[in-house]
Each structure stands twice: as C-alpha cells, then as structure tokens.
Scaffold this active site. Structure first.
Site, short mmCIF file in Angstrom:
data_model
loop_
_atom_site.label_atom_id
_atom_site.label_comp_id
_atom_site.label_asym_id
_atom_site.label_seq_id
_atom_site.Cartn_x
_atom_site.Cartn_y
_atom_site.Cartn_z
CG ASP A 70 -64.34 86.06 17.55
OD1 ASP A 70 -63.48 86.79 17.73
OD2 ASP A 70 -64.33 84.87 17.10
CG ASP A 148 -70.77 80.64 4.72
OD1 ASP A 148 -70.83 81.48 4.32
OD2 ASP A 148 -70.13 80.51 6.19
CB THR A 192 -71.57 95.80 1.01
OG1 THR A 192 -70.22 95.57 1.43
CG2 THR A 192 -72.51 96.70 1.80
CB CYS A 383 -50.29 75.80 31.43
SG CYS A 383 -51.24 73.65 31.00
CG HIS A 510 -53.75 77.98 30.98
ND1 HIS A 510 -52.91 77.93 29.79
CD2 HIS A 510 -53.64 76.42 30.76
CE1 HIS A 510 -52.86 76.73 29.42
NE2 HIS A 510 -53.12 75.88 29.16
CD GLU A 512 -52.08 81.54 28.68
OE1 GLU A 512 -51.85 82.01 30.25
OE2 GLU A 512 -53.00 80.78 28.34
N1 GLN Z 1 -49.50 68.82 28.11
C1 GLN Z 1 -49.64 69.39 28.92
C2 GLN Z 1 -50.59 68.83 29.97
O1 GLN Z 1 -52.05 68.45 29.46
C3 GLN Z 1 -49.58 71.06 29.69
C4 GLN Z 1 -51.07 71.02 28.73
C5 GLN Z 1 -50.94 72.51 28.76
O2 GLN Z 1 -50.09 73.14 28.10
N2 GLN Z 1 -52.26 73.21 28.04
O3 GLN Z 1 -50.82 68.47 31.44
#
Ligand code: GLN
Length: 538
Positions: A70, A148, A192, A383, A510, A512
């Site tokens: 999130d 919960d 609700t 990655c 990453h 993204e």
């Molecule tokens: N498993 C790989 C590493 O630890 C790639 C990790 C990933 O793609 N986030 O380096």
C-alpha cells in the site's frame, strides 16, 4: 497538523489502501501538503520476510525499509517520499516495548497493553508529525478489519490520540462493504451498521462512511439510512464504486460525492476545489490509448495479482506516456523450462524478467533471455532479470556452459553472479541485502544514458543480495556486453546492455519503485517504445 484515519469494516480487500491514497490525491490537488502511513496489526516486524503468496509485493523505500505494498500506492497517488517511520506493524511495536522493558526503561512497573503498547503506537504518530512539519495532513491507514483482535490496540491508541490532539483535528473515515443481494434485488446496509457499531464500542465515531458498492452510486434513501444508523449526516456517506478501467479513476470516483469537501469541513480547513485536470488527462490516456503492445512478464508468482504490483503500475504509467496500452502476458517461468519458447512467447513485442529469489523457474527465465537476445525481441531485466541476462550471456556467448549464480548453484565453476566477499560470513536472513537507494554512474553514449536523458548520476532503489562478479567484467565486455552504469563506491555493476540489439537492457535495481503516473520511469518507457517499434516492424 490534521489527521485522517482510515479503517476498514465487514471484509478485507475493499480497496481501503486505494481509498486512502485517493483521498490523498484529492487533498493534494486542493493545494494541501499530504503524507501517508500504514499501521499493520500483524506480528511480523516488516513484510520483508513474508512470501508474496501471503502479502503480495514488498515495496522498498529510499531508506531501505521493506514495506507493505500500500505504501507503493501512497507514493504513486501522492507526491510524498516515505521513510521507515511510515509503516508500523504490531511486531515493531512489541519489539520496542520489549526492548525498553529489558533496558529497564519502565522503572520496574508492570508492562501492560494499555498504556505501554498504546503509548508506543501514539508515539509513532507524534514522531511522524515531527518528521513532517511542513505537511498539512497525515493520512494513516489501519490494516485489517474492525473487530479483529489484532487491530484493537491500534484503534484504542487512535481514540486516545484524537483526545490528546483534539477531536476537531482528526477525521475518521470508515471504509465498508455494501453487499448487493441479487435475489432480494437490494443493497444491504446491516453489515455496515454492525461494523460501525463495533467502532463506536471502542469509542470511535467515524465522521465519514465510504461505501464500497457494485452499483454506480448510492441512492439518497441509502445514504439517509446508512447515515441514520451510523450516526453521521447523509452527506457524509460516500460511494466508492468498482472503477471500470483503471485504479487511477478512484480519486475521480471518490470526488463525485465531494469527499474532499466533507473531509476538509470535518477538519475545519478551507481550501479551493481540487484541480484534477492533469490527473484526468493521465487517466484519459490510460483508458483510451491509440496503440497497444503485448509484453511478457516471465516470473515465478505469475498467478498472483499483487506479486509484481509496482511493475504492472509502471507499465500503466509508461503506456500512458507512449499513447499505448500494455497488455501484460503473464508467463510462468517453469512452463518455459520444458516448453518451446517460440510457442509460449513467440508472439510478444517485449519480454520482462522481474526480480525474484530462489531457484524455481530459473532455467525458464534464462531461456526467455536467450530467446529475446537471439530473436531481437526487446528485453528488460530487473534485479534477478539482470542476473539472468548475465548468466545467459556467459553460458551462450562466452561459452561457459555451467555459468550460474551461487544462489542457485553453490559449486558452479563460473560464478558470474555471487556474494561479495564481505557479505559471505553474515548468515542471518536478510542481513546481507542491499536495500534502498544507492547512486549509480551512467556511462555516456550508452542506451542507458540516452534513456535517462543524459543524466550522469541516478539514484535507484535496491533489494537483493547477489552481485555481478567483477572477475568476469573484462570477459563479458570483450564479448560485447556493455556495462552502462556502476556504483563507483562499491564497484558494483548496476546496468548492462547489448548494443546492436533493438533493445536489451537490464538493471540490478528496482526501477518500478520510482515510476509515477505523470513521471513514468525511463527504462519502462524505453521498453514500451521499443515494443511498439518491434510490433510495427513485424
Ligand atoms: N535473488 C537475487 C538476489 O538476491 C535477486 C533479488 C531480486 O531480484 N530482488 O540477488
């Protein structure tokens, strides 16, 4: 500071996070400075060690915090930059309390849920307030469903907090489900009412009820009834409908019932109406693009909706920028291990291999990278997807047949991907991960450099353990793989690419996690543009 608390009722998966983020979008477009956070009642310290089956994607922040997905919505819907303070779990709360107990901080007192645990939760709210002095509003989403057992201490802490900072500085929003019973032809409000009753039992009277409904809106009669039995004016009952095309419609949908007016009224602030033109325009481009491409995502958790959430969102952003719909073809890497790539991914315009851990499906991903390289199909590795590209290159271009990552084959004679020397002695899970934002230097004249618009230094988020093995640098470069970005400080390879190929690039980080609706990530935009060219040539 003004505070908005978003709780959920009746069932989970209501889109509470999206509702919270959308309210953030609306308020930001009214000119307010907004930040967001999530309280999660589970006992894990953070979602870092949880399986994607349990929890979807782990979203990584600049400071290396591994957080709930999130928080990804928050950063995409609101221009906030979050830190590890913005995600609190029960596990973290108890960890702090128990550390203090061992240190003797409680001066011999009996340590209790109330006040010690609730104080710890309230303290986080004060800390985030302190850290965000220039903000006008902090939106806090509480994970789980009212009723919960796990969530009780958080709600009790919020009740106390509202009393401390003044009830008029707080707005409680309860997101709930209005089920439609087909046989009766009726929308039911009882669940609700009961979930609001549960909240009031704890001493929290919600100010606004956001009703998730399959219908296109709520009737006046429904608003009146819900208002009457939930103890709010009918106007404070807001419809949150199933959006037709894209989650980015959510702020527009919530805006129809003027939730921004109601929230600001509750909080006693006066702001202009939200100016949503840029957002509307973006949504328009998402919904009605002129082109389309098909891009395969070759992964391990392909059947899970949430495992690659930020990647799918990045495609939406990059697609909008390219006037293009990205149809994601989800390919199970294991299927490529036995099957013929031609049959499975022969008709896609691009291939993306996302991040991942563990050896399942690895050979299938290597087959996908090889197929992309040999057939001139745009390839983007993230990655693990970069490590795969390097292994494939070592095996099939350098001729090192058993090349591998030591993650998958400890005794490979050609460990082209391996742990760094200094990591090797650290055994605890997670302790050796490279997490969070690190700078990388881009080599001028490369595809990477042109995608980043000539920028020389970038900052991208990481989450991985293994690295490209520098011993193989000369060999791969001599064979034509270009190392187009490195982390100078630690001498680590960040981006590789293949000149002469229409589009073949892979990064250790990453991207993204930094793609935004109106600022798509350049590597994703590059892939989508390359896929469009590939499609046209076909
Ligand atoms: N498993 C790989 C590493 O630890 C790639 C990790 C990933 O793609 N986030 O380096």
């Amino acid at each position: 500071m003004k505070y908005i608390f978003v709780t959920g009722g009746v069932v989970s998966s209501l889109g509470k996070g999206l509702a919270a983020a959308s309210i953030g979008t609306l308020l930001e477009h009214c000119g307010l400075e907004v930040t967001m956070q999530k309280f999660d009642p589970y006992l894990n310290i953070d979602p870092g060690t949880m399986s994607p089956y349990q929890h979807g994607e782990v979203y990584v922040l600049d400071d290396g915090a591994e957080t709930d997905l999130d928080l990804g919505h928050y950063e995409r819907f609101v221009h906030c930059r979050l830190t590890r303070l913005n995600n609190l779990t029960s596990g973290k709360v108890f960890e702090h309390v128990l550390e203090k107990e061992r240190r003797g901080d409680y001066l011999g007192k009996t340590v209790q849920y109330i006040p010690h645990v609730t104080d710890e939760i309230k303290q986080r709210l004060y800390d985030v307030t302190e850290q965000n002095k220039d903000c006008d509003v902090i939106i806090t989403e509480i994970g789980g469903t009212v009723g919960d057992i796990e969530g009780y201490l958080f709600l009790e802490a919020l009740r106390q907090f509202a009393l401390e900072v003044g009830r008029s500085n707080c707005c409680f929003i309860h997101v709930t489900l209005l089920p439609y019973i087909k046989a009766a032809g009726e929308t039911k409000t009882k669940p609700t009412q009961q979930s609001v009753a549960k909240l009031r039992e704890i001493g929290i009277q919600p100010d606004i009820i956001v009703c998730r409904t399959e219908m296109d809106n709520l009737t006046d009669g429904e608003k009146k009834k819900i208002g009457m039995f939930c103890n709010v004016p009918p106007r404070n009952v807001v419809a949150f409908c199933d959006v037709k095309h894209s989650i980015y419609e959510c702020p527009i949908d919530l805006g129809r019932d003027r939730i921004d007016r109601i929230v600001t009224e509750v909080l006693g602030i006066t702001v202009p109406h939200p100016k949503m033109a840029d957002w509307q325009q973006f949504v328009g481009r998402v919904i009605h693009p002129n082109h389309s491409v098909r891009i395969a995502v070759v992964g391990k958790y392909i059947s899970l909706q949430d495992a690659y959430k930020s990647i799918y969102e990045s495609f939406t952003h990059a697609g909008a920028a390219n006037d293009c719909r990205v149809e994601v073809v989800r390919v199970d890497a294991e299927a490529l291990e036995q099957g013929n790539p031609e049959e499975i991914i022969g008709d896609v315009d691009g291939i993306l291999v996302p991040g991942g851990f563990g050896d399942r499906g690895i050979e299938g991903k290597i087959a996908a990278a090889r197929y992309a390289r040999e057939k001139g199909i745009p390839y983007f590795g993230i990655c693990l997807g970069m490590q795969i590209a390097c292994i494939e290159f070592a095996r099939n271009v350098l001729g090192l047949a058993d090349a591998n990552s030591t993650e998958f084959d400890k005794h490979t004679p050609h460990p082209i991907i391996c742990l760094q020397e200094e990591q090797k002695h650290i055994e605890t899970m997670g302790a050796t991960m490279r997490l969070g934002a690190y700078p990388a230097h881009i080599k001028p004249g490369t595809l990477c450099s042109s995608l980043y618009g000539g920028e020389e230094t970038i900052s991208e988020r990481h989450r991985h353990r293994y690295e490209f093995n520098a011993d193989y640098r000369e060999a791969v470069e001599a064979a034509g793989l270009v190392i187009s970005a490195v982390n100078d400080e630690h001498g680590l390879v960040e981006v590789v690419e293949l000149p002469g190929h229409p589009f073949y690039i892979a990064c250790q980080y990453h991207p993204e996690f930094q793609s935004r609706p109106t600022h798509p990530h350049p590597l994703f935009s590059g892939l989508v543009a390359a896929a469009l060219r590939h499609k046209k040539e076909d």
